[in-house]
Design a protein around this motif. Structure first.
Motif, PDB file in Angstrom:
ATOM      1  N   THR A  16       0.828  -1.213   0.000  1.00  0.00           N
ATOM      2  CA  THR A  16       0.000   0.000   0.000  1.00  0.00           C
ATOM      3  C   THR A  16       0.856   1.254   0.000  1.00  0.00           C
ATOM      4  OG1 THR A  16      -1.693  -1.217   1.232  1.00  0.00           O
ATOM      5  CG2 THR A  16      -1.854   1.190   1.208  1.00  0.00           C
ATOM      6  N   LYS A  17       1.920   1.231   0.792  1.00  0.00           N
ATOM      7  CA  LYS A  17       2.826   2.393   0.815  1.00  0.00           C
ATOM      8  C   LYS A  17       3.485   2.595  -0.538  1.00  0.00           C
ATOM      9  CE  LYS A  17       4.104   2.286   5.748  1.00  0.00           C
ATOM     10  NZ  LYS A  17       3.330   1.090   6.154  1.00  0.00           N
ATOM     11  N   ALA A  21       2.957   5.909  -2.959  1.00  0.00           N
ATOM     12  CA  ALA A  21       4.088   6.768  -3.308  1.00  0.00           C
ATOM     13  C   ALA A  21       4.401   6.751  -4.796  1.00  0.00           C
ATOM     14  CB  ALA A  21       5.327   6.344  -2.515  1.00  0.00           C
ATOM     15  N   GLY A  22       3.761   5.874  -5.565  1.00  0.00           N
ATOM     16  CA  GLY A  22       4.028   5.808  -7.000  1.00  0.00           C
ATOM     17  C   GLY A  22       5.328   5.114  -7.337  1.00  0.00           C
ATOM     18  N   THR A  23       5.745   4.165  -6.507  1.00  0.00           N
ATOM     19  CA  THR A  23       6.997   3.453  -6.774  1.00  0.00           C
ATOM     20  C   THR A  23       6.907   2.596  -8.032  1.00  0.00           C
ATOM     21  OG1 THR A  23       7.345   3.388  -4.384  1.00  0.00           O
ATOM     22  CG2 THR A  23       8.702   1.931  -5.706  1.00  0.00           C
ATOM     23  N   HIS A  24       5.723   2.147  -8.368  1.00  0.00           N
ATOM     24  CA  HIS A  24       5.548   1.237  -9.504  1.00  0.00           C
ATOM     25  C   HIS A  24       5.487   1.968 -10.835  1.00  0.00           C
ATOM     26  CE1 HIS A  24       1.592   2.797  -8.531  1.00  0.00           C
ATOM     27  NE2 HIS A  24       1.137   2.363  -9.703  1.00  0.00           N
ATOM     28  N   CYS A  46       5.614   2.845 -18.137  1.00  0.00           N
ATOM     29  CA  CYS A  46       5.958   1.461 -17.813  1.00  0.00           C
ATOM     30  C   CYS A  46       5.592   1.167 -16.361  1.00  0.00           C
ATOM     31  CB  CYS A  46       7.442   1.220 -18.030  1.00  0.00           C
ATOM     32  SG  CYS A  46       7.957   1.423 -19.754  1.00  0.00           S
ATOM     33  N   ILE A  47       4.931   0.061 -16.112  1.00  0.00           N
ATOM     34  CA  ILE A  47       4.550  -0.370 -14.779  1.00  0.00           C
ATOM     35  C   ILE A  47       5.592  -1.372 -14.288  1.00  0.00           C
ATOM     36  CG2 ILE A  47       2.751  -1.349 -13.336  1.00  0.00           C
ATOM     37  CD1 ILE A  47       2.019   1.303 -14.695  1.00  0.00           C
ATOM     38  N   ILE A  48       6.212  -1.042 -13.156  1.00  0.00           N
ATOM     39  CA  ILE A  48       7.256  -1.888 -12.588  1.00  0.00           C
ATOM     40  C   ILE A  48       6.613  -2.949 -11.706  1.00  0.00           C
ATOM     41  CG2 ILE A  48       9.336  -1.888 -11.156  1.00  0.00           C
ATOM     42  CD1 ILE A  48       9.778   1.003 -11.933  1.00  0.00           C
ATOM     43  N   ALA A 159      20.669  -3.630  -9.081  1.00  0.00           N
ATOM     44  CA  ALA A 159      19.747  -2.567  -9.486  1.00  0.00           C
ATOM     45  C   ALA A 159      18.392  -2.826  -8.842  1.00  0.00           C
ATOM     46  CB  ALA A 159      19.627  -2.501 -11.003  1.00  0.00           C
ATOM     47  N   ILE A 160      17.907  -1.827  -8.105  1.00  0.00           N
ATOM     48  CA  ILE A 160      16.588  -1.923  -7.460  1.00  0.00           C
ATOM     49  C   ILE A 160      15.613  -1.136  -8.314  1.00  0.00           C
ATOM     50  CG2 ILE A 160      15.270  -1.504  -5.353  1.00  0.00           C
ATOM     51  CD1 ILE A 160      17.888  -1.520  -3.813  1.00  0.00           C
ATOM     52  N   PRO A 161      14.687  -1.792  -9.023  1.00  0.00           N
ATOM     53  CA  PRO A 161      13.776  -1.057  -9.912  1.00  0.00           C
ATOM     54  C   PRO A 161      12.719  -0.298  -9.111  1.00  0.00           C
ATOM     55  CG  PRO A 161      13.235  -3.384  -9.908  1.00  0.00           C
ATOM     56  CD  PRO A 161      14.475  -3.239  -9.083  1.00  0.00           C
ATOM     57  N   CYS A 162      12.623   0.984  -9.376  1.00  0.00           N
ATOM     58  CA  CYS A 162      11.625   1.827  -8.707  1.00  0.00           C
ATOM     59  C   CYS A 162      11.567   3.162  -9.436  1.00  0.00           C
ATOM     60  CB  CYS A 162      11.965   2.033  -7.222  1.00  0.00           C
ATOM     61  SG  CYS A 162      13.509   2.919  -6.940  1.00  0.00           S
ATOM     62  N   ASN A 163      10.648   3.988  -9.017  1.00  0.00           N
ATOM     63  CA  ASN A 163      10.490   5.321  -9.581  1.00  0.00           C
ATOM     64  C   ASN A 163      11.413   6.271  -8.821  1.00  0.00           C
ATOM     65  OD1 ASN A 163       9.660   7.680 -10.753  1.00  0.00           O
ATOM     66  ND2 ASN A 163       7.621   7.680  -9.826  1.00  0.00           N
ATOM     67  N   ILE A 164      12.443   6.771  -9.473  1.00  0.00           N
ATOM     68  CA  ILE A 164      13.395   7.670  -8.830  1.00  0.00           C
ATOM     69  C   ILE A 164      13.150   9.119  -9.212  1.00  0.00           C
ATOM     70  CG2 ILE A 164      15.191   5.918  -8.646  1.00  0.00           C
ATOM     71  CD1 ILE A 164      16.501   7.093 -11.118  1.00  0.00           C
ATOM     72  N   LYS A 165      12.035   9.391  -9.860  1.00  0.00           N
ATOM     73  CA  LYS A 165      11.692  10.759 -10.231  1.00  0.00           C
ATOM     74  C   LYS A 165      10.648  11.371  -9.306  1.00  0.00           C
ATOM     75  CE  LYS A 165      12.767  10.039 -15.113  1.00  0.00           C
ATOM     76  NZ  LYS A 165      12.257  10.101 -16.512  1.00  0.00           N
TER      77      LYS A 165
END
Length: 296
Positions: A16-17, A21-24, A46-48, A159-165
């Protein structure tokens, strides 16, 4: 890398967190090395896969926890979005933080004062922190990095895939990594919730902080304040001029004060009373002949 253990499985609250936060949410472009982490593409975004993100996060936490000296782990973020998260991560795990501009030669030039020899490097953005990643490849330092779908993965080992923006995504990922590292070290038990909130890892603009400090609660004035007579400010000079001067105990004169030096002898002073300088002294006549006869 949970290994199928229930204790290391992804919890519903963590999902949920991450979704909040839009990490995906990844970028529109996809790097061929990050293609395996993309679940699907929707509306040019792209959906992670969140499950793969969690597995890589556990792997990175195991690597960080395996370092004997926590200060040998160097965390870097040159972007503003990750500087506060890096400092908080270093505070809670004992790592060495480099927030802001990375000085070239920190890992290779032994002459400069900021020279460091870490055993592990964790960066926020491989594009912005390319100088640190490049120098780590010269001295064989393994690199862990948060990567978006379009991030370069050259010289990146994990590499940890996530939204870094996103501000919230970067802060949440650093918070999750710090929590898992503490749990694997035994500092925080898994049976209780970590008392540190993810909000401490989020970037905050200085203008917003200044506005919050400047906010003062409104105080309603009392009812008597409206009917009270206005207070006229008093002038201290006018008050001093209106007061009469106190009468002096002694009249003020222009006579000079008495001298404290000893008195000098006055040669022109008058002779003492009763003394006649013109009188004969001792009955002696200075004009009379002497008793000696010079002609004898």
């Amino acid at each position: 890398m949970s290994g199928g253990l229930k204790v290391l499985a992804l919890q519903k609250d963590d999902v949920t967190k991450m979704l909040a936060a839009g990490t995906h949410l990844g970028a529109g472009n996809v790097n061929f090395q990050m293609l395996s982490y993309v679940f699907k593409k929707r509306n040019d975004v792209c959906i992670i896969d969140v499950k793969k993100t969690w597995e890589k996060l556990l792997l990175a936490a195991r690597v960080i926890a395996s370092i004997e000296n926590p200060a040998d782990v160097c965390v870097i973020s040159s972007r503003n979005y990750g500087q506060r998260a890096v400092l908080k991560f270093a505070l809670h795990t004992g790592a060495t933080a480099i927030a802001g501009r990375f000085t070239p030669g920190t890992f290779t030039n032994q002459i400069q004062a900021a020279f460091k020899e870490p055993r592990l490097l964790v960066v926020t953005d491989p594009s912005a922190d390319h100088q640190a990643i490049m120098e780590s490849s010269y001295v064989n330092i393994p690199v862990i990095s948060f990567c978006n779908t379009d991030s370069p993965t050259k010289y990146v080992d994990i590499a940890i895939p996530c939204n870094i923006k996103s501000i919230h995504s970067v802060g949440l990922m650093w918070w999750l990594l710090a929590r898992e590292v503490r749990r694997m070290r035994g500092d925080t038990p898994r049976t209780i919730e970590w008392d540190v909130m993810p909000d401490l890892y989020f970037f905050r603009e200085e203008t917003k902080e200044e506005e919050e400090v400047a906010e003062v609660p409104e105080v309603q004035p009392a009812q008597d304040a409206y009917n009270a007579a206005p207070q006229v400010p008093t002038d201290p000079f006018a008050v001093a001029a209106a007061e009469p001067l106190a009468a002096a105990a002694e009249p003020l004169t222009m006579i000079a004060p008495a001298s404290t030096f000893p008195a000098k002898e006055e040669w022109v002073a008058e002779p003492a009373t009763g003394a006649d300088w013109g009188a004969e002294a001792g009955g002696t006549d200075w004009g009379a002949d002497a008793a000696v006869d010079w002609t004898a």
